[in-house]
Design a protein around this motif. Structure first.
Motif, PDB file in Angstrom:
ATOM      1  N   ARG A  14     -13.438  32.046 -13.536  1.00 46.50           N
ATOM      2  CA  ARG A  14     -12.031  31.904 -13.891  1.00 46.50           C
ATOM      3  C   ARG A  14     -11.237  31.336 -12.706  1.00 46.50           C
ATOM      4  O   ARG A  14     -10.383  30.474 -12.872  1.00 46.50           O
ATOM      5  N   GLU A  15     -11.546  31.805 -11.501  1.00 47.65           N
ATOM      6  CA  GLU A  15     -10.842  31.335 -10.308  1.00 47.65           C
ATOM      7  C   GLU A  15     -11.049  29.833 -10.078  1.00 47.65           C
ATOM      8  O   GLU A  15     -10.095  29.116  -9.761  1.00 47.65           O
ATOM      9  N   VAL A  16     -12.279  29.376 -10.236  1.00 47.92           N
ATOM     10  CA  VAL A  16     -12.572  27.947 -10.050  1.00 47.92           C
ATOM     11  C   VAL A  16     -11.889  27.127 -11.140  1.00 47.92           C
ATOM     12  O   VAL A  16     -11.299  26.082 -10.864  1.00 47.92           O
ATOM     13  N   LEU A  17     -11.919  27.604 -12.357  1.00 51.31           N
ATOM     14  CA  LEU A  17     -11.250  26.912 -13.458  1.00 51.31           C
ATOM     15  C   LEU A  17      -9.747  26.847 -13.226  1.00 51.31           C
ATOM     16  O   LEU A  17      -9.117  25.806 -13.482  1.00 51.31           O
ATOM     17  N   ASP A  18      -9.168  27.915 -12.711  1.00 46.79           N
ATOM     18  CA  ASP A  18      -7.734  27.907 -12.402  1.00 46.79           C
ATOM     19  C   ASP A  18      -7.396  26.847 -11.357  1.00 46.79           C
ATOM     20  O   ASP A  18      -6.397  26.138 -11.474  1.00 46.79           O
ATOM     21  N   VAL A  19      -8.227  26.747 -10.312  1.00 46.25           N
ATOM     22  CA  VAL A  19      -8.011  25.731  -9.279  1.00 46.25           C
ATOM     23  C   VAL A  19      -8.125  24.332  -9.884  1.00 46.25           C
ATOM     24  O   VAL A  19      -7.304  23.452  -9.603  1.00 46.25           O
ATOM     25  N   LEU A  20      -9.111  24.130 -10.727  1.00 47.69           N
ATOM     26  CA  LEU A  20      -9.303  22.840 -11.397  1.00 47.69           C
ATOM     27  C   LEU A  20      -8.075  22.464 -12.215  1.00 47.69           C
ATOM     28  O   LEU A  20      -7.559  21.344 -12.118  1.00 47.69           O
ATOM     29  N   ARG A  21      -7.568  23.401 -12.977  1.00 48.52           N
ATOM     30  CA  ARG A  21      -6.370  23.149 -13.790  1.00 48.52           C
ATOM     31  C   ARG A  21      -5.144  22.865 -12.919  1.00 48.52           C
ATOM     32  O   ARG A  21      -4.367  21.957 -13.205  1.00 48.52           O
ATOM     33  N   GLU A  22      -4.981  23.665 -11.869  1.00 46.39           N
ATOM     34  CA  GLU A  22      -3.836  23.468 -10.962  1.00 46.39           C
ATOM     35  C   GLU A  22      -3.859  22.081 -10.330  1.00 46.39           C
ATOM     36  O   GLU A  22      -2.821  21.413 -10.245  1.00 46.39           O
ATOM     37  N   MET A  23      -5.030  21.654  -9.885  1.00 49.36           N
ATOM     38  CA  MET A  23      -5.140  20.336  -9.260  1.00 49.36           C
ATOM     39  C   MET A  23      -4.856  19.223 -10.261  1.00 49.36           C
ATOM     40  O   MET A  23      -4.183  18.239  -9.935  1.00 49.36           O
ATOM     41  N   ALA A  24      -5.347  19.370 -11.474  1.00 54.35           N
ATOM     42  CA  ALA A  24      -5.109  18.366 -12.510  1.00 54.35           C
ATOM     43  C   ALA A  24      -3.616  18.276 -12.840  1.00 54.35           C
ATOM     44  O   ALA A  24      -3.056  17.180 -12.908  1.00 54.35           O
ATOM     45  N   ARG A  26      -1.059  19.265 -10.930  1.00 51.32           N
ATOM     46  CA  ARG A  26      -0.319  18.814  -9.756  1.00 51.32           C
ATOM     47  C   ARG A  26      -0.340  17.294  -9.628  1.00 51.32           C
ATOM     48  O   ARG A  26       0.669  16.675  -9.322  1.00 51.32           O
ATOM     49  N   ASP A  27      -1.508  16.700  -9.872  1.00 50.92           N
ATOM     50  CA  ASP A  27      -1.664  15.253  -9.700  1.00 50.92           C
ATOM     51  C   ASP A  27      -1.516  14.477 -11.007  1.00 50.92           C
ATOM     52  O   ASP A  27      -1.693  13.260 -11.027  1.00 50.92           O
ATOM     53  N   ASN A  28      -1.210  15.200 -12.085  1.00 52.33           N
ATOM     54  CA  ASN A  28      -1.031  14.588 -13.400  1.00 52.33           C
ATOM     55  C   ASN A  28      -2.250  13.755 -13.810  1.00 52.33           C
ATOM     56  O   ASN A  28      -2.131  12.597 -14.226  1.00 52.33           O
ATOM     57  N   ILE A  29      -3.438  14.370 -13.656  1.00 50.87           N
ATOM     58  CA  ILE A  29      -4.695  13.736 -14.055  1.00 50.87           C
ATOM     59  C   ILE A  29      -5.494  14.740 -14.878  1.00 50.87           C
ATOM     60  O   ILE A  29      -5.135  15.918 -14.961  1.00 50.87           O
ATOM     61  N   THR A  30      -6.578  14.285 -15.463  1.00 50.77           N
ATOM     62  CA  THR A  30      -7.421  15.178 -16.258  1.00 50.77           C
ATOM     63  C   THR A  30      -8.310  16.025 -15.354  1.00 50.77           C
ATOM     64  O   THR A  30      -8.551  15.679 -14.190  1.00 50.77           O
ATOM     65  N   MET A  31      -8.792  17.106 -15.898  1.00 48.24           N
ATOM     66  CA  MET A  31      -9.738  17.932 -15.157  1.00 48.24           C
ATOM     67  C   MET A  31     -11.012  17.138 -14.883  1.00 48.24           C
ATOM     68  O   MET A  31     -11.629  17.300 -13.823  1.00 48.24           O
TER      69      MET A  31
END
Length: 72
Positions: A14-24, A26-31
């Motif tokens: 869940r933690e890694v998925l949360d980071v992935l979503r946050e980065m996507a 933040r940068d307005n890109i897909t996971m």
């Protein structure tokens, strides 16, 4: 071009998925794009490590430099 891609399934915490979503977001890109960029970056790091090179991060304001050590 769509035929050049293959869908995969990946298990992550869940933690890694949360980071992935946050980065996507933040940068307005897909996971998927976040993962592509991460793999591209890791490839450069891995190749440098295998060649015995040192990875550094430099703060452009202070010119402070840190050596990044990866434990492979």
């Amino acid at each position: 071009m769509a035929g050049d891609y293959q869908k995969i399934s990946v298990n992550m915490s869940r933690e890694v998925l949360d980071v992935l979503r946050e980065m996507a977001e933040r940068d307005n890109i897909t996971m998927t794009e976040v993962l592509r960029r991460a793999l591209s970056s890791w490839r450069v790091i891995d190749e440098a490590h295998r060649e015995g090179k040192v990875i550094l991060i430099r703060d452009p304001e202070t010119n402070e430099t840190e050596r990044i050590i990866f434990h492979f």
